[in-house]
Enzyme design. Structure first.
Site, mmCIF file in Angstrom:
data_model
loop_
_atom_site.group_PDB
_atom_site.id
_atom_site.type_symbol
_atom_site.label_atom_id
_atom_site.label_comp_id
_atom_site.label_asym_id
_atom_site.label_seq_id
_atom_site.Cartn_x
_atom_site.Cartn_y
_atom_site.Cartn_z
ATOM 1 C CB ALA A 161 -0.959 0.013 1.200
ATOM 2 C CB ALA A 162 4.179 2.295 1.168
ATOM 3 N N GLY A 205 0.411 5.238 -0.074
ATOM 4 C CA GLY A 205 -0.948 5.395 0.425
ATOM 5 C C GLY A 205 -1.940 5.999 -0.531
ATOM 6 N N GLY A 206 -1.539 6.313 -1.768
ATOM 7 C CA GLY A 206 -2.456 6.951 -2.703
ATOM 8 C C GLY A 206 -3.686 6.100 -3.002
ATOM 9 C CE LYS A 207 -2.689 2.060 -8.027
ATOM 10 N NZ LYS A 207 -1.373 2.750 -8.015
ATOM 11 C CD GLU A 239 5.219 -1.123 1.733
ATOM 12 O OE1 GLU A 239 6.287 -1.715 1.491
ATOM 13 O OE2 GLU A 239 4.319 -0.946 0.865
ATOM 14 N NE ARG A 277 7.462 1.095 -0.533
ATOM 15 C CZ ARG A 277 7.000 1.905 -1.470
ATOM 16 N NH1 ARG A 277 7.710 2.963 -1.833
ATOM 17 N NH2 ARG A 277 5.839 1.677 -2.047
ATOM 18 C CG ASP A 313 0.071 -0.412 -7.033
ATOM 19 O OD1 ASP A 313 0.202 -0.654 -8.240
ATOM 20 O OD2 ASP A 313 0.468 0.636 -6.500
ATOM 21 C CB CYS A 372 3.690 1.966 -12.427
ATOM 22 S SG CYS A 372 5.118 1.568 -11.398
#
Length: 407
Positions: free
Chosen positions: A118-119, A121-123, A141, A146, A185, A238
């Protein structure tokens, strides 16, 4: 921030040109001549009722709270960022809202959800904003450093029913935890970040791509064992190559029995589908120069029925989110700070509060939004803002550069 002059690794350039095709690849390369777009996502709980707007901002079309900014401001010197009023997030990543609105939110009510990697934290903060209040979200995380950043961002976002953990994917398997929604992610080779972060270019290698796609399969395989029957796993990277994207997704369908779910998109968004020959399942690829954002790949996987129920809601190793020096008792009052004092507070300085301020713990705010707490002893107020969160700049602007404005 200036556009970077880029020399891409030759092997990456050859493979990506072949993957994207000549026209897409030329548009991608031309995107390096432009500055990466700057975007933020508003916190709907703190900026409710449409009373706030983004100064000169333009909506991100696939996210109701997302905005492109005309230029990159000095975010560090904006107290509203530290108050959790908005999150600086790359626009392509905000596509997660479409997934939540179209598929997940309609299927979940009293759900248990996990953001596995998760780091920063945007999503996670986006998930928490669109999930029903009754849903429990665990943001995890594995990396300790992080994790601290994640914990800070989750705490500032300020939602209930949101926990932060510092575990490895296999730990959730060992604890026999199961979830209705898991976001993976996953760590990747970072090809989609070349324009935004030049360091990722020097870190790229075919060997790293090989390492990443194998690690991604391990992570998703562990996560899949924690997914309830009918549960949904959102897979994202990404990066561009098919090994980490379509080929992995195909493996998930063949080896794990995953079913891919479609998302409605609009042609003007410029989202690209599968680029793997013979694989026509619904997947979503964002390419700089074609979409207004950085590189992203996303697929939505559903777990079909299996033999016997997997429901289990075992506990997690939850780590406290706030600095241990922050007092637990409630504040005696709220004190609104002007800009200069707000920045001084965020730097960890002691302040002199108005004479009528009660003694003891008080909450300090900026433009009505909470920054944190102080202990007022009369002659001064001691700063209780967590040390790890304090800004380190020595220069304080004379005027506040408004990113948000009150309508």
């Amino acid at each position: 921030m200036q556009a970077i002059m880029v020399t891409l690794p030759e092997e990456f350039a050859v493979e990506t040109r072949h993957l994207l095709g000549e026209e897409r690849f030329e548009r991608y390369m031309k995107a390096f001549e432009d500055e990466p777009p700057v975007s933020i996502r508003l916190n709907p709980r703190k900026l409710d009722g449409g009373a706030w707007s983004v100064a000169d901002g333009e909506r991100v079309p696939w996210c109701s709270q997302g905005y492109y900014l005309p230029r990159r401001p000095n975010f560090t010197m904006d107290p509203l960022l530290h108050a959790g009023c908005y999150y600086v997030q790359e626009a392509s990543s905000m596509f997660l809202e479409q997934v939540m609105r179209q598929i997940v939110n309609s299927k979940l009510s009293n759900c248990k959800c996990l953001d596995l990697c998760a780091a920063p934290g945007g999503k996670s903060t986006l998930l928490r904003s669109v999930l029903p209040d009754t849903c429990r979200l665990i943001s995890n995380e594995p990396n300790p450093k992080r994790f601290q950043v994640l914990a800070e961002n989750v705490a500032k976002w300020g939602y209930a029913n949101h926990e932060v953990t510092n575990l490895y994917p296999r730990d959730f398997v060992r604890q026999k935890q199961h979830f209705d929604l898991i976001l993976c992610d996953v760590p990747c080779s970072g090809e989609g970040m070349f324009r935004k972060d030049a360091a990722t270019i020097s870190e790229w290698s075919p060997k790293n791509v090989e390492r990443c796609w194998q690690l991604q399969r391990e992570i998703v395989s562990d996560a899949w064992r924690c997914l309830n029957d009918g549960g949904i796993l959102i897979y994202s990277t990404c990066t561009f190559n098919t090994k980490e994207n379509e080929e992995n997704v195909r493996w998930f369908t063949e080896e794990l029995g995953a079913k891919l779910l479609p998302i409605e998109t609009r042609p003007e968004w410029g989202i690209t589908g599968s680029l793997l020959e013979g694989f026509t399942e619904p997947v979503y690829r964002f390419i700089p120069g074609i979409t207004r954002g950085e590189g992203l790949f996303m697929a939505i996987l559903q777990n079909g029925p299996t033999e016997g129920p997997k429901r289990s809601h075992g506990g997690t190793k939850t780590v406290p989110r706030r600095d241990q020096n922050v007092p637990t008792e409630g504040p005696n009052a709220q004190v609104e700070l002007p800009y200069q004092q707000a920045i001084a507070y965020l730097r960890g300085e002691a302040l002199v509060l108005p004479e009528e301020t009660p003694r003891g713990i008080v909450e300090v705010t900026f433009l009505g939004h909470t920054l944190g707490q102080m202990k007022n002893i009369g002659s001064r107020a001691n700063n209780l803002y967590p040390k790890a969160w304090r800004i380190k700049t020595t220069h304080i602007p004379n005027e506040y550069e408004a990113i948000l404005r009150h309508s």
